[in-house]
Design an enzyme around this catalytic site. Structure first.
Site, PDB file in Angstrom:
ATOM      1  N   ARG A   1       0.824  -1.211   0.000  1.00  0.00           N
ATOM      2  CA  ARG A   1       0.000   0.000   0.000  1.00  0.00           C
ATOM      3  C   ARG A   1       0.862   1.266   0.000  1.00  0.00           C
ATOM      4  O   ARG A   1       0.463   2.289  -0.555  1.00  0.00           O
ATOM      5  CB  ARG A   1      -0.960   0.004   1.194  1.00  0.00           C
ATOM      6  CG  ARG A   1      -2.066  -1.049   1.150  1.00  0.00           C
ATOM      7  CD  ARG A   1      -2.876  -1.056  -0.131  1.00  0.00           C
ATOM      8  NE  ARG A   1      -3.908  -2.098  -0.127  1.00  0.00           N
ATOM      9  CZ  ARG A   1      -3.694  -3.372  -0.498  1.00  0.00           C
ATOM     10  NH1 ARG A   1      -2.506  -3.785  -0.888  1.00  0.00           N
ATOM     11  NH2 ARG A   1      -4.697  -4.231  -0.480  1.00  0.00           N
TER      12      ARG A   1
ATOM     13  N   GLU B   1       1.953   1.677  -3.531  1.00  0.00           N
ATOM     14  CA  GLU B   1       0.846   2.192  -4.337  1.00  0.00           C
ATOM     15  C   GLU B   1       0.651   3.693  -4.084  1.00  0.00           C
ATOM     16  O   GLU B   1       0.429   4.463  -5.019  1.00  0.00           O
ATOM     17  CB  GLU B   1      -0.434   1.419  -3.995  1.00  0.00           C
ATOM     18  CG  GLU B   1      -1.603   1.796  -4.874  1.00  0.00           C
ATOM     19  CD  GLU B   1      -2.811   0.912  -4.618  1.00  0.00           C
ATOM     20  OE1 GLU B   1      -2.736  -0.300  -4.861  1.00  0.00           O
ATOM     21  OE2 GLU B   1      -3.843   1.438  -4.147  1.00  0.00           O
TER      22      GLU B   1
ATOM     23  N   SER C   1      16.200  14.182   2.062  1.00  0.00           N
ATOM     24  CA  SER C   1      17.212  13.172   2.358  1.00  0.00           C
ATOM     25  C   SER C   1      16.568  11.909   2.929  1.00  0.00           C
ATOM     26  O   SER C   1      15.626  11.983   3.716  1.00  0.00           O
ATOM     27  CB  SER C   1      18.217  13.720   3.378  1.00  0.00           C
ATOM     28  OG  SER C   1      19.179  12.734   3.689  1.00  0.00           O
TER      29      SER C   1
END
Lengths: 149, 149, 149, 149, 149, 149, 149, 149, 149, 149
Positions: free
Chosen positions: H91, H94, H117
């Site tokens: 997830r 995604e 960073s």
């Protein structure tokens, strides 16, 4: 008859001995009077060592002769692809992605059609002090080879 | 409304103009007073130029304003994967495959746990004369960043 | 300002003209007095031609100057991956898969630790007559480069 | 019942014995009176040996019968993909990328539509002395096969 | 000078003409007196046609000469990888995954060490009536080639 | 409780026993009265055997019951991708790349929209004598399945 | 009838207009009263806009109705893989590679077996001032969903 | 001499001990007074621990010294690619695919040309109660680094 | 002669017309009296339509005959790999990754050795109301095919 | 301290015991009063079992406690990619390739912008008798989740 110890196994034993004996890579390189980056690369399996070098490394690190035999073996060179995403190594990949085509243009402008050799080649790494934070300076130095039929 | 010219198209026009006007990359870098590798990388699409830089490049090369607008665009950085097998670029890949893990060991030995920045970073390329054949010397110089939580 | 014609487009025009004018690759190589395989590779986009060579090719094939300009461009070398599965090319891949490690062993036995250069290098192809069916003989001939730090 | 020793394991034992007994590949090839490249390829697992050949190799190298049984096994041919990026082998890949399409054009021009066989095929490797540095000369020699329905 | 029409474009025009003229592939194969599978493969771009064949196809399908020129071009053979997951084609892939190693065993048992040629080769496809549902019967028929040094 | 022997291990033992006992695949298929290709595929792990078949194979080959248990296991079907580049198997891949789209066209022309089943399916392999060299003839024979909602 | 403008083309026009009109993403988000990250993602093609939102964006940016129609289209979501190696985006990938398994452990410890939703989800990005250099703070906030049969 | 225990093996032993002793990750982090996500990542092999931290972890979990030695080793960082499709981790992938380009736009708008960073960086995870279902809130907090030549 | 409009282009025009005419997919399926999922799949390019169906779709949507011709074309079936990471489609992939091997076990337990046909097959999708939130219910219904030699 | 048995090893032991004891998956699911597909998926390593469930499974199958401990472990979910080409599983992949985009269109038409959950989700598999051959009916049933910021 037993197979020769794989260079990856020899490298693991070198790393373990180096840490447990609290030796630096520089200590080992000094012992065999070899350039630092070359020496580390060789111990990690990327270059064959001479018999003399291999023996002195094994003596320094208390490793047995099977390690020394492995260190002399002609390597199949290359990197485990998983290592390319280690952040310390990846930054070099990223620099190559960003600056590779520019470096290519400038090699051709300065030298003509050809390449920097990766065989007649050395690498140097050093620390450069800087008030804004010290810097890692890595120099790739290879003979220019022009396309020659 | 038309889209902004893609940086790849702008780069092709810069390359064409540079060749036809018989200018070197150094001529262009001098015109905008910028470091050489940075300038080539920017013109190939890897860095945004300032408006002033873009204008002077376009004036020097007789390119129209659409190119200048494109040169100022924030880039999506990276390399066409096909370019990685061009021999001139590939040798750097190969050097990284052979020496990358050794460089990693030595960065950690000298600096501790961290990386060479590829952002606070510069590259220099120069020719070093050598009786056995001149050499390409490429220096990667990046600030050390330690893992800091 | 227009971009320089991509080398792939120039190659398509060279191929079309060669076929329509019923010229062989050897005819073209003879015209510019160049080795045959080098000449075909250059016209397919893998080597830059000199201005004189490019002009003579264009004159022979009635191609316009934009093709000649493209032929002189510094190439980004490499092969379309789809071409690697063309059966005529694939057989060389397969031979490399079957005999590559043996060739490596024998290079190291004969020459020591190093490589055959693909830059200081030439290829020759010829037909050898044989009562059991003529043979394709392809010779790769490259300078040995030893690993030298 | 135990499985037949995998050919990769047999190859490792052959390599270890060859090095420890200070024999060259040529010594082994001479012992079984076989072409050099074929012999090395077979011992590395790419060709089945006859029972007689396998026995003489094992006798010469003091290897036990399980190795000899393995050397006679019909192989599944191919290369570990990681080996393709070893620099010594990669240069052949690169040469194929640069010259493959040109070789294809010339095979079709000389022979018509077809391929060089990789089965009715042999490879030869030799050193050619040259004042500018000795050269590796590798010859691929395969029967031409025309597409024939 | 214009490039020769790509074989993929010629194939699309052949397909369109075939459908609009309500001709079957067999009609076309009959017109040029060629084996059915060979003919379809050639028209889809996998084999060069002779000038006479190309002309008769173009006449039958009312296609212009540029298509005919393309049909005679030497092809770069291969398949768009996306096509391999089309269910009609995938089932052959699946059969090869399930039975490929068994076929290999049986070729070696019957013929010795070698391959079925894919060059001196033909394919036939036919319908076999069966009360449980008609069957697709595809026959691959290639000359055996033994590994011969 | 121990796991069931993996089918790949069982296959290795079957192969070893077959060779040491100097039996052909046909001998084994005859013993269990099964079609030849099916039998080899099953022993290599692609089909489950009945208890009776597995027992007779183990008896013939002097293999212990653990092998027989494994041969009855429901398989996860498929091929080691490395096997696909073995030359004997690759030629079928290549034939599919060259002729697959033509076969698809002809299945649709003859049968309509659908596929050849790879489940209600058999494969036959035989030698056809030919004065120009004997031929490998492999027949794929599968029920046609039309797309039916 | 013309196709609806692809969302990628609409995004390019939005980006061009935003830059030429010297508007910030925040200006646009404010105009349509939408969360900032959501708004940018939607304009780049990852969420459908309402008709009212699309119209107000087009009015603000002087874009024609075809752009507005495209902005309302249901998207096929996802990222061009080439974008994943842009350094600004890659650092998130790298963080996920380094901390992903730790985050997984802690989600399961705190919430049990389940996931953070990426659908009932929002993202926030802000600048946090810091004497050692300002920081990028990105918050992923998603509803916990437990595995529930 | 034995190799240092791989960090993956040490992680498995830590996980086993944590579960069998019914300790939470928070208990361990508290014991060594370290940030929670950092501590879990370190124990899973992504950060080196100090000798003191490693000892206290081993004491708490009754693990022997070999585990402690491994926990101090400099890691090669990265994730097993198979883990990226675990739904709990996916997830985040995604979300990055959907919102990554928008986050990139907003970083550049707010901070200029540079990156967040991933080295001077921390991650926090917490539960936020919500009447519609509690939420997982993960915060990425990294120093902004501007491209600086 | 022009090529037949690619099915992807026809699909884009169908989608555009459907949206602009404010018709639902159900309206179109009703017009041609076809199952809903089949109809959408066919219009997106996965099934050939009959001439009558194609004409009625074009009449309903005011599309010209070239679209209708394309809709009747035999498709090359499959999915753009980029679509597999669209979250709405990906969840089915994920379900298959989590439950695929369990489904396989249960098909074999209930039916024996074989598969669910994807050709003699239909899909149904419906909404099921549920107080905890309505549910998407997708049913795959395919004929069982047993492995039958 | 020993690591927890990997879930893949536990699954192999469960499978072996189930077969040797001649129990069906339904017998096991009934024993622990769990849905059938869920139970098989859990035993194959995709869901954690409760302590009570794990104990009853081990008692039924005579497996030792180490298996039971493993069955309770939180899994890293996913599938061995090699399994995706097993024909029984592949047909679901193929159905998703053919019908996935159509299913996506219909979910959006019926429910709006969102997804079927794969977490709040269940699967059912049953045999439907049919005079033309019994059918495999697999139902995916997941809660609809709308994109909600």
């Amino acid at each position: 008859m037993t197979p020769i110890m794989p260079k990856a196994d020899a490298a693991e034993l070198v790393v373990a001995a180096r840490i447990r004996k609290k030796l630096s890579w520089s200590d080992i390189a000094a012992e065999i009077d070899a350039p630092l980056v070359w020496c580390v690369a060789a111990l990690l399996g990327q270059h064959p060592m001479s018999a003399a070098q291999a023996e002195r490394v094994c003596a320094l690190l208390d490793l047995d002769a099977a390690v020394g035999e492995s260190l002399q073996l002609q390597p199949a060179r290359g990197i485990d692809p998983a290592m390319l995403s280690d952040p310390t190594i990846y930054r070099f990949q990223e620099a190559l992605a960003v600056y590779g085509p520019a470096i290519k243009e400038l090699i051709h402008e300065e030298f003509g059609d050809g390449i920097m050799s990766a065989i007649n080649f050395n690498v140097d790494i050093r620390r450069r002090q800087d008030p804004d934070g010290d810097r890692v300076v890595v120099t790739f130095d290879g003979k220019f080879l022009d396309y020659r039929w």
